[in-house]
Design an enzyme around this catalytic site. Structure first.
Site, PDB file in Angstrom:
ATOM      1  CE1 TYR A 118      -0.340 -11.834  -8.561  1.00 29.32           C
ATOM      2  CE2 TYR A 118      -2.650 -11.332  -8.203  1.00 29.32           C
ATOM      3  CZ  TYR A 118      -1.372 -10.926  -8.545  1.00 29.32           C
ATOM      4  OH  TYR A 118      -1.142  -9.605  -8.857  1.00 29.32           O
ATOM      5  CG  LEU A 164       2.429   2.125   4.227  1.00 30.09           C
ATOM      6  CD1 LEU A 164       2.000   2.474   2.796  1.00 30.09           C
ATOM      7  CD2 LEU A 164       2.702   3.417   5.006  1.00 30.09           C
ATOM      8  CE  LYS A 206       0.405  -7.419   9.364  1.00 32.80           C
ATOM      9  NZ  LYS A 206      -0.614  -8.414   9.100  1.00 32.80           N
ATOM     10  N   PRO A 253      -1.353  -0.889  -1.842  1.00 34.97           N
ATOM     11  CG  PRO A 253      -3.625  -0.733  -1.349  1.00 34.97           C
ATOM     12  CD  PRO A 253      -2.654  -1.533  -2.163  1.00 34.97           C
ATOM     13  CG  LEU A 254      -2.506  -1.727   3.344  1.00 34.93           C
ATOM     14  CD1 LEU A 254      -3.213  -2.975   3.870  1.00 34.93           C
ATOM     15  CD2 LEU A 254      -2.559  -0.608   4.380  1.00 34.93           C
ATOM     16  CB  SER A 296       3.584  -5.961   0.441  1.00 36.85           C
ATOM     17  OG  SER A 296       3.325  -5.956  -0.949  1.00 36.85           O
TER      18      SER A 296
END
Ligand SMILES: NC(=O)c1ccc[n+]([C@@H]2O[C@H](COP(=O)([O-])OP(=O)(O)OC[C@H]3O[C@@H](n4cnc5c(N)ncnc54)[C@H](OP(=O)(O)O)[C@@H]3O)[C@@H](O)[C@H]2O)c1
Length: 315
Positions: A58, A213, A216, A207-208, A210
């Site tokens: 990362y 969800l 936006k 969980p979103l 990326s």
């Protein structure tokens, strides 16, 4: 904040974990700068998050260094998770490769300890199986560094049931880190039941989906980071259009319940069987505050049913 036992370990992780991929920045993401990243990590700690997940790849060390720096004063109060198994030649996406050999792990662990500025890593996970190295070799190397006191527990990420079964012949795994969200439910059929039987805690990543969800983004969004490449098909083409349609419906349900779309999505993840923590990726302290409110409540039964209908697994 709720804390859950991670698999067979004695770690008690916050149900909302801090995902530190985004703060690593290039070549995957853009960030709001290291000062904001450190502020976000500290805010997360202050608000009760004790579980921080990073990886060498990362930002090619940047994320691990930021986590180490921000959490140094509270090191004994947090659970640090990092990974091994993704190496790079140059700091480019195309030079990243999967390597789970003993030799590589022995090198990687010392680099991570240094970047995280710590004596021990609480949870050390193999980022991806490399498809070549025998699982026995990988696990023996991990057991060795555990004996040396450099790590406390062993986990894997992106491993199949068969691959976990092979690992278990050599040593214990306390966790699996798979992708899991309303838009990615592949683990439900075989992986989660296996983890439940073997007391392997599920640490849900993305969980979103990326960011999708959060609600936006819309049909016309053109991503400028790694998502523009459509690596996993969620962000481009027909799959993206189908996903956005579902997210728009979730957004309406969330608004009616007084929640944000992202909170409703993460809340769903942490209510699923086997899940110990959901690693939510963040770019700033405002996102930390909003995401924290995803746990500790549950929607009424009719709302849960409607969400299940919208995001039902096809086929
Ligand atoms: N083991 C693995 O192979 C693997 C793979 C992927 C991720 N992970 C782990 O899982 C963590 C989370 O995954 P992820 O970063 O892919 O995805 P995620 O948590 O599904 O989404 C995070 C992104 O959503 C947006 N976001 C988050 N909170 C928001 C809010 N409150 N309001 C508006 N936007 C918000 C931010 O991006 P924008 O603002 O740019 O939209 C953020 O970077 C990673 O950091 C990493 O620790 C592991």
């Amino acid at each position: 904040m709720e804390y859950r036992k991670l698999g067979s370990s004695d770690l008690k992780v916050s149900v909302i974990g801090f995902g530190a991929w985004g703060i690593g920045g290039a070549p995957f993401w853009s960030t709001e700068g290291d000062t904001m990243s450190v502020k976000s990590i500290k805010k997360a700690f202050d608000l009760g998050i004790n579980f921080f997940d990073t990886a060498p790849v990362y930002g090619f060390g940047r994320s691990e260094r930021l986590i180490g720096r921000a959490l140094k004063p509270v090191r004994d109060q947090v659970i640090l998770a990092t990974k091994c198994g993704l190496r790079w030649q140059k700091e480019t996406l195309s030079s990243i490769s999967k390597v789970a050999t003993r030799e590589s792990i022995m090198e990687e662990i010392d680099q991570s300890l240094k970047r995280l500025d710590t004596d021990v890593i609480d949870l050390y996970q193999v980022h991806w199986p490399d498809g070549k190295t025998a699982h026995e070799e990988t696990m023996e190397a991990l057991l060795n560094i555990r004996e040396q006191g450099k790590i406390r527990y062993i986990g894997v990420s992106n491993y199949s049931v068969q691959e976990m079964q092979d690992c278990l012949k050599t040593g214990p795994l306390v966790s699996l880190q798979p992708e899991y969200s309303l838009l990615q439910r592949a683990i439900e059929k075989e992986t989660v039941p296996f983890c439940l039987i073997h007391d392997i805690g599920v640490i849900a990543y993305s969980p979103l989906a990326s960011g999708v969800l959060t609600g936006k983004y819309d049909r016309d969004t053109k991503f400028k980071d790694w998502r523009s490449k459509g690596i996993i098909g969620q962000f481009t083409g027909e799959a993206y259009q189908r996903n956005i349609e579902k997210v728009e419906r979730l957004k309406k349900i969330a608004e009616a319940a007084g929640k944000t779309c992202g909170q409703m999505a993460v809340n769903w993840v942490v209510r699923q069987p086997g899940v110990a923590s959901a690693l939510v990726g963040v770019k700033n302290d405002r996102q930390v505050e909003e995401n924290l409110k995803s746990a500790g409540w549950q929607p009424d039964a009719p709302v849960q049913d409607e969400i299940d209908r919208i995001f039902a697994v096809e086929g």
